[in-house]
Write an enzyme that holds these catalytic residues in place. Structure first.
Site, PDB file in Angstrom:
ATOM      1  N   GLU A 274       0.816  -1.220   0.000  1.00 40.19           N
ATOM      2  CA  GLU A 274       0.000   0.000   0.000  1.00 40.19           C
ATOM      3  C   GLU A 274       0.848   1.267   0.000  1.00 40.19           C
ATOM      4  O   GLU A 274       1.252   1.742   1.058  1.00 40.19           O
ATOM      5  CB  GLU A 274      -0.940   0.026   1.222  1.00 40.19           C
ATOM      6  CG  GLU A 274      -1.830   1.265   1.228  1.00 40.19           C
ATOM      7  CD  GLU A 274      -2.767   1.360   2.438  1.00 40.19           C
ATOM      8  OE1 GLU A 274      -2.617   0.546   3.366  1.00 40.19           O
ATOM      9  OE2 GLU A 274      -3.609   2.254   2.450  1.00 40.19           O
TER      10      GLU A 274
ATOM     11  N   LYS B 236      -2.448  -1.978  -3.196  1.00 44.93           N
ATOM     12  CA  LYS B 236      -3.501  -1.118  -2.636  1.00 44.93           C
ATOM     13  C   LYS B 236      -3.102   0.327  -2.891  1.00 44.93           C
ATOM     14  O   LYS B 236      -2.438   0.957  -2.078  1.00 44.93           O
ATOM     15  CB  LYS B 236      -3.669  -1.395  -1.134  1.00 44.93           C
ATOM     16  CG  LYS B 236      -4.675  -0.475  -0.453  1.00 44.93           C
ATOM     17  CD  LYS B 236      -5.128  -1.028   0.877  1.00 44.93           C
ATOM     18  CE  LYS B 236      -6.015  -0.030   1.612  1.00 44.93           C
ATOM     19  NZ  LYS B 236      -6.699  -0.627   2.754  1.00 44.93           N
TER      20      LYS B 236
HETATM   21  P1  13P Z   1      -9.116   4.606   4.015  1.00 45.91           P
HETATM   22  O1  13P Z   1      -9.986   3.884   3.048  1.00 45.91           O
HETATM   23  O2  13P Z   1      -9.875   5.242   5.148  1.00 45.91           O
HETATM   24  O3  13P Z   1      -8.155   5.541   3.356  1.00 45.91           O
HETATM   25  O4  13P Z   1      -8.229   3.519   4.727  1.00 45.91           O
HETATM   26  C1  13P Z   1      -7.635   2.530   3.986  1.00 45.91           C
HETATM   27  C2  13P Z   1      -6.470   2.011   4.705  1.00 45.91           C
HETATM   28  O5  13P Z   1      -6.398   0.840   4.970  1.00 45.91           O
HETATM   29  C3  13P Z   1      -5.409   2.948   5.076  1.00 45.91           C
HETATM   30  O6  13P Z   1      -4.253   2.223   5.406  1.00 45.91           O
END
Ligand code: 13P
Length: 347
Positions: free
Chosen positions: A178, A220
């Site tokens: 991510e 992600k």
């Molecule tokens: P949000 O969808 O609130 O941005 O959170 C996703 C997430 O896992 C952040 O690490």
């Protein structure tokens, strides 16, 4: 050792019409969100809140996986079933947040590097034992004019993401990689595009250098959007086109899927953007595009719940509807008119 299992898990996470719930807020972040709606910030309240979300009837039709926080994977439902077991029983894959948060990057004010690599091999083994089959690590990039993110921030975070991903695959967990480019700032859509491209190129370069298997991971990403304070806000279609163009330039086709974070977009906007990508590009995408939202799935439910048992049913309805709308968006079948279902819930 885990090759077949990892590839099968990654594919199952990207099952058609399904996405992921990020319910892995650290205690600090969870408490901050609770405070905003007046919920007491105790361990039992965090448990009860996750219990409300994860026992929502029908949620397994929309979710393939749920990302848990360390505290939650050690807790149980009201009826005493560990949350990871409960999820497995209803056909949802349990996952775990592995990073220890974004910490100041030495020598680079206003930038961070995500920590958590020390002892990670042992932590992965323990979470695997507890039932987790995938994991998450979030790196954060701030846009500030042409100055940030710095090369140092981009490279150090990519290196850590790849070290984490390699350890996950060694230990039987599918890594969710991510890299979040923050929405905060007055940057344009074009600047967001350039930063996403730089970040993703370096992330995939490091994943390649460190021998991470692309078919056994999930990306992600954040979406390519205008900064929150940018006077010129891009349309839903422009966001969809810019995001898909950027992913096509950077993400190998062997990656099974991209599951977006919502990153501070409104719930409706996050759903509309995902839908537009799938509707416009439906037959041209080498990977699945779906959701891995925290706020955009949870916020209406949290505001309705307020920490009160009497509100569980309405909160669950709101959570279920948001999940269904995003399930539709992951197939390009959402329309804004479907939002009326949300308004019909009495809180
Ligand atoms: P949000 O969808 O609130 O941005 O959170 C996703 C997430 O896992 C952040 O690490």
């Amino acid at each position: 050792m885990y090759a077949q299992e990892l590839a099968a898990t990654a594919r199952a996470m990207m099952a058609r019409g399904k996405g992921l719930l990020a319910a892995d807020e650290s205690n600090g972040t969870c408490n901050k969100r609770f405070e905003q709606v007046g919920i007491p910030t105790t361990e039992e309240m965090r448990r009860a809140y996750r219990d409300m979300l994860l026992t929502t009837p029908g949620i397994n039709e929309c979710l393939s996986g749920v990302i848990l926080f360390d505290e939650t994977i050690r807790q149980t439902t009201k009826s005493g079933v560990p949350f990871a077991n409960h999820l497995m029983q209803i056909g949802i894959i349990p996952g775990i947040k592995l990073d220890k948060g974004a910490k100041p990057l030495a020598g680079h004010p206003n930038e961070t590097v995500t920590e958590g690599l020390d002892g990670l091999r042992d932590r992965i083994a323990e979470y695997y034992q507890m039932g987790a089959r995938f994991a998450k690590w979030r790196a954060v990039y701030t846009i500030d004019g042409d100055r940030l993110p710095s090369r140092s921030c981009i490279e150090t975070n990519a290196h850590a993401l790849a070290r984490y991903a390699a350890l996950c695959q060694e230990g039987g967990l599918v890594p969710i990689v991510e890299p979040e480019v923050l929405i905060n700032g007055n940057h344009t859509l074009e600047r967001s595009y350039d930063v996403h491209r730089d970040v993703l190129k370096v992330v995939f370069d490091q994943l390649f250098v460190q021998d991470v298997d692309f078919d056994k991971m999930i990306l992600k990403p954040s979406m390519v959007v205008s900064g929150l304070e940018c006077p010129q806000q891009a349309s839903v279609e422009d966001v969809a086109r810019a995001t898909v163009k950027c992913l096509k330039e950077c993400v190998p086709s062997a990656v099974p899927g991209c599951a977006f974070l919502s990153g501070g977009q409104s719930a409706e906007r996050a759903t509309a953007h995902l839908n537009a990508m799938n509707a416009i590009f439906k037959d041209e995408l080498p990977w699945t595009l779906t959701f891995s939202y925290a706020r955009a799935l949870q916020q209406p439910a949290m505001e309705a719940w307020k920490g009160n048992d009497a509100n569980v049913s309405s909160a669950q309805q709101l959570f279920h509807i948001r999940a269904k709308l995003n399930s539709a968006a992951s197939q390009g079948q959402y329309t804004p008119e479907m939002e009326t279902e949300m308004k019909a819930v009495t809180v």
